[in-house]
Design a protein around this motif. Sequence first.
Motif, PDB file in Angstrom:
ATOM      1  N   ALA A   1      -0.107   2.671   6.064  1.00 21.96           N
ATOM      2  CA  ALA A   1       0.245   3.174   4.735  1.00 21.96           C
ATOM      3  C   ALA A   1       0.523   2.026   3.771  1.00 21.96           C
ATOM      4  O   ALA A   1       0.176   2.093   2.586  1.00 21.96           O
ATOM      5  N   GLY A   2       1.152   0.967   4.272  1.00 22.37           N
ATOM      6  CA  GLY A   2       1.414  -0.196   3.425  1.00 22.37           C
ATOM      7  C   GLY A   2       0.133  -0.855   2.963  1.00 22.37           C
ATOM      8  O   GLY A   2       0.007  -1.271   1.792  1.00 22.37           O
ATOM      9  N   ILE A   3      -0.847  -0.946   3.859  1.00 19.61           N
ATOM     10  CA  ILE A   3      -2.133  -1.542   3.486  1.00 19.61           C
ATOM     11  C   ILE A   3      -2.852  -0.688   2.455  1.00 19.61           C
ATOM     12  O   ILE A   3      -3.413  -1.184   1.471  1.00 19.61           O
ATOM     13  N   LYS A   4      -2.814   0.641   2.661  1.00 21.21           N
ATOM     14  CA  LYS A   4      -3.446   1.547   1.694  1.00 21.21           C
ATOM     15  C   LYS A   4      -2.798   1.437   0.323  1.00 21.21           C
ATOM     16  O   LYS A   4      -3.481   1.398  -0.710  1.00 21.21           O
ATOM     17  N   ALA A   5      -1.466   1.402   0.298  1.00 23.70           N
ATOM     18  CA  ALA A   5      -0.752   1.308  -0.978  1.00 23.70           C
ATOM     19  C   ALA A   5      -1.064  -0.001  -1.683  1.00 23.70           C
ATOM     20  O   ALA A   5      -1.263  -0.040  -2.903  1.00 23.70           O
ATOM     21  N   ALA A   6      -1.127  -1.091  -0.905  1.00 26.54           N
ATOM     22  CA  ALA A   6      -1.439  -2.391  -1.512  1.00 26.54           C
ATOM     23  C   ALA A   6      -2.856  -2.402  -2.071  1.00 26.54           C
ATOM     24  O   ALA A   6      -3.102  -2.925  -3.172  1.00 26.54           O
ATOM     25  N   SER A   7      -3.790  -1.789  -1.338  1.00 26.45           N
ATOM     26  CA  SER A   7      -5.175  -1.742  -1.821  1.00 26.45           C
ATOM     27  C   SER A   7      -5.292  -0.902  -3.086  1.00 26.45           C
ATOM     28  O   SER A   7      -5.971  -1.285  -4.047  1.00 26.45           O
TER      29      SER A   7
END
Length: 579
Positions: A401-407
């Motif tokens: 989820a953190g990677i998705k939010a950062a992207s």
Amino acid sequence: AVSLPPKASSTMATGEESSTTAMPPGAQLDAKSTEAQNSRTGDSATASMTPTSSSAAAAASPATQASSAEKKKGGGGWSFSSFASSVQQVAAKKSAESRAAKEAKAAGKVWDDEKKAWVLYSIDEEWKELESRVLEDGSSDCGGGTGETKGEKKVKDREYYDLLGISTDAEDSTIKKAYYKKARVCHPDKNPGDEEANAKFQELGHAYAVLSNPQSRAAYDRDGKSESGESDLAQNVDPFVFFNVMFGSALVEPYIGELWIANTADSMMKDGGGLEVDESLPEEERHKAMIEKMKAMQEADEVKQKKRQVKCAMNLRERVQPYLDGKDDLNTYVATCQEEAVKIAIGAYGEVYLMTIGFALEICAEEYLGFKSTPLGLGGHWARTRQNAGAFGTNMKLLGAGIKAASAGTRAMVEAENAQKNMAEGEDFTADKAAEMAEALDDTLPAFLEFAWAINKRDIQSTLKAVCKKIFDDSSVSKELRLKRAEGVRILGREFLSIGKITKKCKPGGGKMDSNDIKARVEVAARHTMAKAQGQEVSDDDPEEAIRLAKQMSMEAKLEASSVVGEGSMEGTGADQAS
């Protein structure tokens, strides 16, 4: 060659043997050197036999040297016997600790990491200790002391206290009761058209908003009323209100307390996170002051988290108490758990809360019961394995989820930068481009919400793990009642988890929210927070109704906008045909 007299020879041999066995190696060499010197100065015959004596000494040196080396090894700090003795001491110490641990566990004691000792744990005693620690630090988040008027603390301004009719040492519950008692009298609904009553109601709301918040109350006690209303309003903004509306956590707050994400936001909003230091200080002193403040903040957060865990443990203990007392039989208790679960499921994110709380409660209870009542604790080991697997899955979801939010955030930032660049080059920023940018920003909302929920789930699971340990280790009840308490917690968790799964299947889209739902919830959460900050009385039931209306209005606005666009295109087509 002249030989020594037999007596002297015997004496010499005896002395040499005794010196070899009793004298340290360095002393032996000194004695032999002295004897050789005396022989040389005595007569030439003795001097002529020195090589023979040296040869004999050389011939005997291997055994002497081995004996000397062994003595050096024995007296230099290490030997096999000393090593074996150390191992025996360590083994004896571990054996004694193991016996002490076994006896302590048999007596119902638990290991206290802070005290470094086996203790009889009590939830109520820990709560008293935390309360006393908070009062000593002068940073109580429960809003004060004993509530007695005798010896009340001194404050710079007591107008708000007098307005509510309470002591400056009043507890949070006392402040709340006083506010509701006075607010009911002058509520606008009971006094229609009465401007004086309405103004009084607003004053009471503002006083309650200041005194019910620990940070704003501390600032008021220290500095009095602020000169500007804006600073008062900013001080009264409560992040907990926003996140309670945003995530709908009011119904489950007794089980999970205040969310970590709300606590973090509150710490960052109040006084800039509390990390400001005097810029006029030298760099080294500023760095030192910053470290001290960070350490103090960490300690305060730890105390706050412990209070949250103990408070939730007290609430959970009270929830299963009817089952322990026998007031509710098994069927009645199961029915009450299901009824509560259904009520939670109706609210926002109800299925997420039910599944997260239910799994945590059930698995913790199964672990405790498994270690206590299954052969070799196999049930406990299996439950712990499931718990670890669940925690690993939660961490992986948090990472994803953190990677998705950062992207998503990066894409939105690129869109904004491109639009800004085009505007700088003279390109018009049309309504269509504004709509495209707004749509790009809307697309990031689900990713950020998913990340926030991943944080919440991990926070809830870790908190409930500590909560369950406290109520299972509570020595205020017998071991038998602790086992029954764990059984009650397992039933509660099982029903929560079951109804949560059913609710998720029944909700459209598995309960997931689109960008319109999220925007409506954020908008209402912001309005609700500002209303509370201004001292207005808002019911916990109001936000959900307001969110529903906000979503409906948003849908109507979109339909109206699309119809206007359609009519415009049709008019354009008709004009072209006419021409």
